[in-house]
Design an enzyme around this catalytic site. Sequence first.
Site, short mmCIF file in Angstrom:
data_model
loop_
_atom_site.label_atom_id
_atom_site.label_comp_id
_atom_site.label_asym_id
_atom_site.label_seq_id
_atom_site.Cartn_x
_atom_site.Cartn_y
_atom_site.Cartn_z
N GLU A 274 0.94 -1.41 0.01
CA GLU A 274 0.02 -0.13 0.13
C GLU A 274 0.78 1.65 -0.05
OE1 GLU A 274 -0.07 -1.60 4.46
OE2 GLU A 274 0.15 -2.50 2.65
N ASN A 275 2.70 1.05 -0.72
CA ASN A 275 2.90 2.21 -0.81
C ASN A 275 2.47 3.37 -0.83
OD1 ASN A 275 5.15 0.52 -0.33
ND2 ASN A 275 4.77 0.61 -2.33
N GLU B 206 -5.94 -1.73 -0.47
CA GLU B 206 -4.09 -1.63 -0.46
C GLU B 206 -4.93 0.08 -0.74
OE1 GLU B 206 -1.72 -2.61 0.16
OE2 GLU B 206 -2.99 -5.18 -0.41
N HIS C 166 -6.26 1.36 2.33
CA HIS C 166 -4.97 1.69 3.42
C HIS C 166 -4.42 3.21 4.18
CE1 HIS C 166 -3.25 -2.37 5.58
NE2 HIS C 166 -3.21 -2.77 5.05
N GLU D 59 -3.86 -3.36 9.64
CA GLU D 59 -4.46 -5.26 8.41
C GLU D 59 -6.25 -5.48 8.82
OE1 GLU D 59 -3.09 -5.65 6.06
OE2 GLU D 59 -1.17 -4.43 6.54
#
Length: 877
Positions: A268-269, A302, A305, A324
């Site tokens: 999830e950058n 993602e 996040h 998470e």
Amino acid sequence: MKPVIHLRDYRPPAWRMETVELIFDLDADNTLVQARLAVVQDPAQLKVDLRLDGIGIELLAVRVDDRELDASEYRLEQDCLVIPGLRGQALIETRSRIQPQKNKAMLGLYVSGGTERGFLLTQCEAEGFRHITWSIDRPDVLARYTVTLRAQRSRFPVLLAGGDEDGSGDLDDGRHWARFVDPQPRSSYLFALVAGQLECIEDVHVTSSGQRVRLLIWAPGNAVSRCAHAMDCLKAAMLWDEQRFGRCYELGVFHVVATDDFTMGAMENTGLNIFNSKYLLADLEHATDDDFRRVLAIIGHEYFHNWSGNRVTCRDWFQLSLKEGLTVFREQEFESDLASRTLRRIEDVRALWRSQFSEDAGPLAHPVRPDHYSEINNFYTMTVYDKGAEIVRMLSTMLGREGFRRGLDLYFCRHDGAAVTVEDFLAALGDANSRDLGSWLAWYSQAGTPQLTASGRYNPLDRSYELTLSQFTPATPGQREKQALPIPVDLALFDSAGNLLPLELEGDAESPGSERVVLLESASTTLRFRNIDSKPIASLLRGYSAPVRLIHDVHWHDLAVLAGNESDGFNRWAATDALARRVLEDQLDGDGESGDAIEALLGSLRAAFDDPGLDPATLAEMLMLADESSLAEPLADVDPERVFLARSRLESRLSESLQDLLLQRYGELGAASEGATAAAQARRRLCNQCLHLLCVADESHLALARSRYRDATCLSDRLSALTCLVHGNAADAQSVLDDFALRYADVPTVMDKWFAVQALRPEHNTVERVASLSAHAAFSWDNPNKVHALYSSFALRNPRGFHRVDGAGYRLVGDAVARLDPAIPQVAARLAGAFGPWQRLEPVRMNLMRAELLRLQSIQPVSADLSDIIARTLGAA
């Protein structure tokens, strides 16, 4: 083995990074990294030297406040650069060299796709950033990042990093550059870069706050045409998060990149999500319906996040489920709102029962928030993710949809840009709703699956019904004593004709409805319902309101009533599943077949066929027996062969008895399943389950599978037919396998399914088949997807093959673990998890599996990841 790290020893960082400026001169063989860190010391820890994490990095130079240090002014310790004597604040500059091409572990900066046209990318969670440059690599150190990438344009025409682009241009000698700035403080594990020859599709999303966001999904040129579904999913996720939780994206661009070489599902950058290709690429020819839904879910996961993990992150890795578990819950709700809520719930609970309950019952059991670890990579588990999501779901159930939203709003507002704990999460939910949620901490700190026992007693004299609920959690490694947990029990009562009854709970002024949630907070409680005309049937844990094992003294006849009349889609499936398990338990206990119970099960399934309002996907799930791992989970001295044979006998009996209905429904659905809509997918799901059962009932129906394989217009149908032929031991199975491999030779994600179909064939000689397939040209030991498709499928999802009584399956998987460990230790450790249930097996298999674990333990050197798994599995940690 790494030293054990304990939650109780947490200390705030002695030094923090306020800004991080990075310059990369990118090359597959040798990449130069210049790092400029503005560090500030904690005034309460003035005697602590600055320590920068680093692994596998060649240090070229160190500067402090623009002065280059000589070797006597710093020291290199194991995985650490120490600069003594600094106080207050400083500007630290390092020049280093790393070698991406040699990085086979895929942690840090590495090459995906081979040496010629492969591209560079990173994976930094949990501790990968320290493989890239010297830094303070811990999640509670948040900094603002500026990243400049420089590379040969011909070799790396696309340059990407997290944040917004802040300039680009040409350099001398055919090189070019691009700079990226992330305005929000981020943890180092969220750092990302990608560089290489990629193509993209592009779209735009305008947020509810008016921000215009460019959306770009990147993939190698031969795969970019399969990204359209992912783009639709991304736009849907952004809109849904705004509408459901009020969360908007803050950057001006959002990149998503697909790679075939990744140890995880996706990452999830911020602004640059990196995806395993199998969770991003999807079209009808090359992806199954399950793939389409998985792309929807993981794209959502993602993206979500961005708030639950990125803007509000974990103080330490013990809090991993804080991001998470919460994000899995958000993902589940997203898919449930856009696709089928009942199907998603059934699938989640099936996975929980099959894998997480087994984890909780074995030597690898751990709390959702562990109190210690030696290798954090080994705690990316079903317990942290899926059981963590169940805790969030219970809290949402108790607070209600609006109350939970209020709590999350306060959580994100209070902690934006911070690294926090589970206690902070519960405090925000509680404060927003004027409730003390302190007792819920026990769900995070206590391992094991609670047992919820329910017993009912009807009193015809005063027309009352007493329902007694009690809880007990078995001992787990390191936790013998367990405390009572808050368990929400969503319940309803039915009469013998299947009608819902009004619930008049004694001592409760709430107006009677037909469903309510009661909270069991003590070891036991008794509920008394009034004005009940006849003995009712209790429907418990509706929607699976708590992750517990239900022990209910309900008669098989009552289960049949629920299976035929439940208004809750999940509990209708659960009643059918419980009825089938009751029959299987009788067989395994040596009581023989319970003819009346089987007839009741068949009657429920026939009624389901006749129900025009029943979702086809739910009917498909009702027709699918629990897998062997789930059936064996509550047993002791498990003989996997006995479990397999008992399940096979029941499946054959059901298939033969329902053959006419199956054939009729298959014919009705066969030509009406075009497209990728949820309705079309549901019809295909039922059609293919009918085909499977028909082939089980009579091998003559394999002709239907041949026709379906030949005429299939989508991968779901073709793969389902292939599976029927291979698992049904059709005479032409090998020729069909060869045809499938020829059709999809150039599509790695589909070839992975070809490997899995063969690894899942429930026969004793599958051991030899898997061994031979590891030499196939399409298999690669360097690619995690290939290893999981072949070896993990065999070890984790083919109990009959893996647990062959001579131990050949154990040796095969043990050899694979030993081979993988030096290069990709995370993959080796996950595969070794297949040995977790060894103590629950019958003595012959138990001793063979233990011997294999001891053999693996004796191999030197062994990675920290694998060493930790083996030690805990053997009980030596």
